[in-house]
Design an enzyme around this catalytic site. Structure first.
Site, short mmCIF file in Angstrom:
data_model
loop_
_atom_site.label_atom_id
_atom_site.label_comp_id
_atom_site.label_asym_id
_atom_site.label_seq_id
_atom_site.Cartn_x
_atom_site.Cartn_y
_atom_site.Cartn_z
N PRO A 85 0.83 -1.22 0.00
CA PRO A 85 0.00 0.00 0.00
C PRO A 85 0.86 1.26 0.00
O PRO A 85 1.79 1.40 0.78
CB PRO A 85 -0.80 -0.13 1.30
N CYS A 86 0.52 2.19 -0.91
CA CYS A 86 1.37 3.36 -1.10
C CYS A 86 0.91 4.58 -0.31
O CYS A 86 1.62 5.57 -0.24
CB CYS A 86 1.44 3.71 -2.59
N GLN A 87 -0.29 4.53 0.29
CA GLN A 87 -0.85 5.73 0.90
C GLN A 87 0.05 6.38 1.95
O GLN A 87 0.10 7.62 2.03
CB GLN A 87 -2.22 5.42 1.52
N PRO A 88 0.80 5.61 2.77
CA PRO A 88 1.63 6.29 3.77
C PRO A 88 2.74 7.15 3.17
O PRO A 88 3.28 8.02 3.85
CB PRO A 88 2.24 5.11 4.55
N PHE A 89 3.08 6.93 1.89
CA PHE A 89 4.20 7.64 1.28
C PHE A 89 3.75 8.63 0.20
O PHE A 89 4.56 9.28 -0.43
CB PHE A 89 5.16 6.63 0.62
#
Length: 357
Positions: A85-89
């Protein structure tokens, strides 16, 4: 045996299966998908009936649970795809925090890599993953781990436009190999001589049947558009192809946009002869980006958004409209995964050729 017949794939953080669809188009065998989202799992299982699936958080899966799908003693090369999942970055995530538990998800892959030693690893994420403590953050830790296991690694930030995806989408990509030095695939599209022109919106959606806002075409899988309020219908009808809220008459402008020059993509229309803007998890919502249909008074349908992520027309999505949009926005474009799969196939063949020489 050629690479096209031999490479097997375990797709970690598989989502609905964009990476797997591209790798399957490259001739690889998808043997297992792993994701905790139930709608994405249903979509994956419907499109990859030949593969197994584990629908749980990776943090709750023991590495030995994969033994029933693959073994350490094998004759065929193994590829681990790991598009966490890319949302944290992501720049889009204004509430991101280094305490977000998803930041460490990439670390979870280590257990599986150490146990099974896949010959290849494919990773895709937003460029922001490089900027979180470059040496000791999640990516830095993973690259150090791969180096300790003697993987050869190639990585860069690329624009998927360069690989035939009809969408501006800059991402960090990486491939790693235990079998020797490896390079990222060369660009196939661009402005340089010898390259194909950039792919455009109309090449991928221009032949789909017209539908109204809130309508659907039952003859085309998932060709359904979200409904619009009367006021938003007037807004989209006042927006020319490629235009945005700056083209509206004054009485349609939102109070939050008065005197505000930024965020011009929201409520915008796409252009037929240009690539799309980056599709997000709200890619069928008119108010959340430049997701207006080029010529019809509505936002993109689920099928049109999937086409711009280069999913084949027969790929069917499960869940409600919002869930399907999330699955599509989170997916790795199929065409991008196919090109990486072909590069890995060529690498396997080159290694086999050297061994047989």
């Amino acid at each position: 045996m050629s690479a096209i017949e031999s490479v097997q794939v375990v797709d970690f953080f598989s989502g609905c299966g964009g990476t797997s669809a591209g790798l399957r188009q490259a001739g690889m065998e998808i043997i297992l998908g792993i994701d905790e989202d139930e709608d994405a799992a249903a979509t994956f299982q419907g499109n990859f009936p030949e593969a197994g699936f584990i629908c749980r958080d990776i943090r709750q899966i023991f590495s030995w649970e994969l033994e029933s799908y693959l073994t350490r003693q094998r004759e065929r090369p193994l590829l681990f795809s790991a598009c966490a999942p890319c949302q944290p970055f992501s720049k889009q995530n204004r509430k991101k925090s280094r305490s977000d538990s998803r930041v460490t998800l990439l670390d979870e892959l280590n257990r599986f890599v150490r146990r099974f030693r896949p010959e290849y690893i494919f990773l895709e994420n937003v460029p922001g993953i490089q900027r979180i403590n470059p040496s000791s953050g999640p990516l830095g830790r993973f690259l150090t781990f791969l180096d300790e296991l003697d993987y050869c690694v190639a990585h860069d930030v690329v624009d998927f436009l360069d690989y035939g995806v009809p969408q501006t989408r800059r991402r960090f990509v990486m491939i790693a190999s235990l079998l020797g030095d490896i390079a990222l695939p060369a660009a196939t599209h661009g402005l340089k001589n010898g390259l194909h022109p950039y792919s455009t919106v109309w090449e991928w959606i221009g032949d789909l049947p017209a539908i109204p806002a809130g309508g659907r075409d039952d003859g085309t899988r998932n060709h359904q558009a979200a409904a619009l309020s009367a006021r938003n219908l007037r807004r989209i009808s006042s927006t020319p192809e490629g235009g945005d809220r700056r083209d509206w008459p004054e009485h349609l402008i939102l109070p939050c946009h008065e005197g505000h020059k930024g965020h011009t993509d929201v409520y915008g229309r796409l252009s037929r002869d240009r690539p799309a803007s980056t599709l997000t998890t709200r890619c069928i919502s008119l108010s959340n980006g430049r997701f207006g249909h080029p010529t019809q008074d509505r936002a993109l349908s689920v099928r049109e958004a999937a086409c711009l992520q280069t999913f084949p027309r027969e790929f069917a999505f499960e869940g409600g409209l919002a869930s399907m949009a999330v699955q599509i926005g989170n997916a790795v474009p199929v065409e991008l995964a196919r090109k990486f799969g072909e590069t890995i196939n060529e690498h396997v063949d080159s290694i086999a050729g050297l061994a047989g020489a």
